[in-house]
Write an enzyme that holds these catalytic residues in place. Structure first.
Site, mmCIF file in Angstrom:
data_model
loop_
_atom_site.group_PDB
_atom_site.id
_atom_site.type_symbol
_atom_site.label_atom_id
_atom_site.label_comp_id
_atom_site.label_asym_id
_atom_site.label_seq_id
_atom_site.Cartn_x
_atom_site.Cartn_y
_atom_site.Cartn_z
ATOM 1 N N ASP A 108 0.822 -1.207 0.000
ATOM 2 C CA ASP A 108 0.000 0.000 0.000
ATOM 3 C C ASP A 108 0.860 1.264 0.000
ATOM 4 O OD1 ASP A 108 -2.352 -1.396 -0.104
ATOM 5 O OD2 ASP A 108 -2.716 -1.344 2.056
ATOM 6 N N GLY A 109 2.037 1.188 0.620
ATOM 7 C CA GLY A 109 2.932 2.337 0.601
ATOM 8 C C GLY A 109 3.383 2.691 -0.806
ATOM 9 N N ASN A 168 -5.315 8.277 1.708
ATOM 10 C CA ASN A 168 -5.684 7.573 2.936
ATOM 11 C C ASN A 168 -6.101 8.518 4.057
ATOM 12 O OD1 ASN A 168 -5.578 4.896 2.264
ATOM 13 N ND2 ASN A 168 -3.652 4.456 3.305
ATOM 14 N N ASP A 185 -3.011 13.856 21.715
ATOM 15 C CA ASP A 185 -1.861 13.686 20.824
ATOM 16 C C ASP A 185 -2.115 14.277 19.449
ATOM 17 O OD1 ASP A 185 -0.545 12.429 22.843
ATOM 18 O OD2 ASP A 185 -0.479 10.451 21.911
ATOM 19 N N ASN A 233 -6.912 5.066 10.750
ATOM 20 C CA ASN A 233 -8.213 5.305 11.369
ATOM 21 C C ASN A 233 -8.732 4.076 12.100
ATOM 22 O OD1 ASN A 233 -11.095 6.631 11.465
ATOM 23 N ND2 ASN A 233 -11.397 4.694 10.389
#
EC number: 2.7.1.23
Length: 267
Positions: free
Chosen positions: A45-46, A122, A150, A164
């Site tokens: 996916d990267g 994404n 954060d 997510n």
């Protein structure tokens, strides 16, 4: 058809890349790095995220195909053993692809110098660097909450299965044009209070984030990240642009979810 290949750079992906070029030439495809019709991502996916950002200025005219050699490959329809058949159908004039479109998130970052606009496939995240992030969150120009924690993650439906999901957000089908807001380690006690749940906004809604002035923040767009201390506000909404994927065989979204996260043979 004009094509280009983006690969992960490991030995297996490089070998598949070279093999595809040979097959593409046999099937009459033309290598074109500048203006391809289809971009093949060979990797995980990267790798698809890299391909997307490389060609984000041509989204209205090209489509993406993913071949999986990584660990998850949520965007990939194809595997190494499918390479010969993939080249055949991509080069065929009698087997046209079905084009599916996925929503993107648009990010407008406002500073004292002006406004810059970005898109993410994404997610977009905003995090504090040196201390807890404090930011006012508005929904449709109305104050909703004062966030402390954060950070905040804004995801697309396709990105709902990524960061997510690890934050407890919902999985959203890409046919639903929306963005999702998920909190990253929010502070909730008798003094400070946030919703504590992810929110899904439809395409005609937007959210604005107003961080404390002059604080160092880490901004990420998918795999890209940068530290900034000049952010006045950030507006997040469903982008008018969409990403296009070329499907040469059916692979429904929920089948991808089941295979990626459950992976059991239910028969």
């Amino acid at each position: 058809m004009k094509y280009f290949v983006v690969n992960r750079g490991d030995e297996v992906s490089q070998q598949l890349n070279e093999r595809f070029h040979v097959l593409a030439k046999e099937y009459g495809m033309v290598l074109d790095e500048r203006e391809p019709d289809t971009v093949l991502s060979i990797g995980g996916d990267g790798t698809m995220l890299q391909a997307f950002h490389r060609y984000k200025d041509q989204l209205d005219r090209l489509s993406f195909v993913g071949l999986h050699t990584g660990r998850l490959g949520f965007f990939a329809d194809w595997f190494p053993e499918d390479l010969d058949y993939l080249a055949q159908v991509m080069g065929s004039e009698t087997s046209p692809a079905t084009i599916v479109e996925y929503p993107l998130v648009e990010i407008q970052i406002r500073t004292q110098e002006g406004t810059e606009t970005h898109v993410a496939l994404n997610e977009f995240t905003l995090k504090g660097v040196e201390e807890t992030m404090v930011a006012q969150l508005n929904l449709n120009d109305e104050t909703f909450e004062m966030f402390r924690g954060d950070g905040i993650c804004i995801s697309t439906p396709s990105g709902s299965t990524a960061y997510n999901k690890s934050l407890g957000g919902a999985l959203v089908h890409p046919s639903i044009e929306s963005i999702q807001i998920a909190e990253i380690a929010s502070i909730n006690n008798r003094v400070f209070r946030t919703l504590g749940s992810s929110m899904i906004l439809p395409k005609h809604h937007h959210c604005d984030i107003f961080p404390q002035a002059n604080k160092h923040l880490l901004l990420t767009l998918d795999h890209l990240n940068v530290q900034r201390n000049d952010v006045v506000s950030i507006r997040c909404s469903v982008a008018t642009q969409k990403v296009r994927f070329a499907r040469y065989r059916p692979y429904p979204f929920w089948n991808r979810v089941q295979k990626s996260f459950i992976g059991l043979d239910m028969k």
